[in-house]
Design a protein around this motif. Structure first.
Motif: not given
Ligand SMILES: [Zn+2]
Length: 101
Positions: A51-58, A66-75, A94-97
């Motif tokens: 979840g930290f290094y997703k590089t998809d464009s679109g 950004r949301n996922l990284n926020n979730e990781r910070q909560k973890d 977070t893993a589900k998200k």
């Protein structure tokens, strides 16, 4: 500057303030004996999962990342707080998200 813990066979444990860029001490400043650096309690936190290094464009992807990284910070904050149960629950959520993203 971070403070590092060292262990001298002769003198016991001591602390030394060092720049990150400085090499670890190998000799005791007191007796000249061999010392070992003790890994700080604060190191070794497991930043697990993806979840930290997703590089998809679109469109919207940056926001999702950004949301996922926020979730990781909560973890990781839960873990820092010593809240292991909270960490596990939060991390699973977070893993589900991450999978849904
Ligand atoms: Zn010593």
């Amino acid at each position: 500057m971070p403070i590092y813990d060292y262990k001298c066979e002769e003198c016991g444990n001591f602390e030394k303030m060092q720049k990150m860029s400085e090499p670890a001490l190998t000799e005791c400043p007191t007796c000249g004996g061999e010392v070992k650096r003790i890994i700080s309690k604060n190191i070794g936190i497991v930043f697990k999962g993806s979840g930290f290094y997703k590089t998809d464009s679109g469109s919207g992807v940056k926001d999702r990342i950004r949301n996922l990284n926020n979730e990781r910070q909560k973890d990781n904050q839960a873990l820092l707080d010593g809240d292991v149960k909270g960490f596990v629950e939060q991390s699973d959520a977070t893993a589900k998200k991450v999978l849904e993203a």
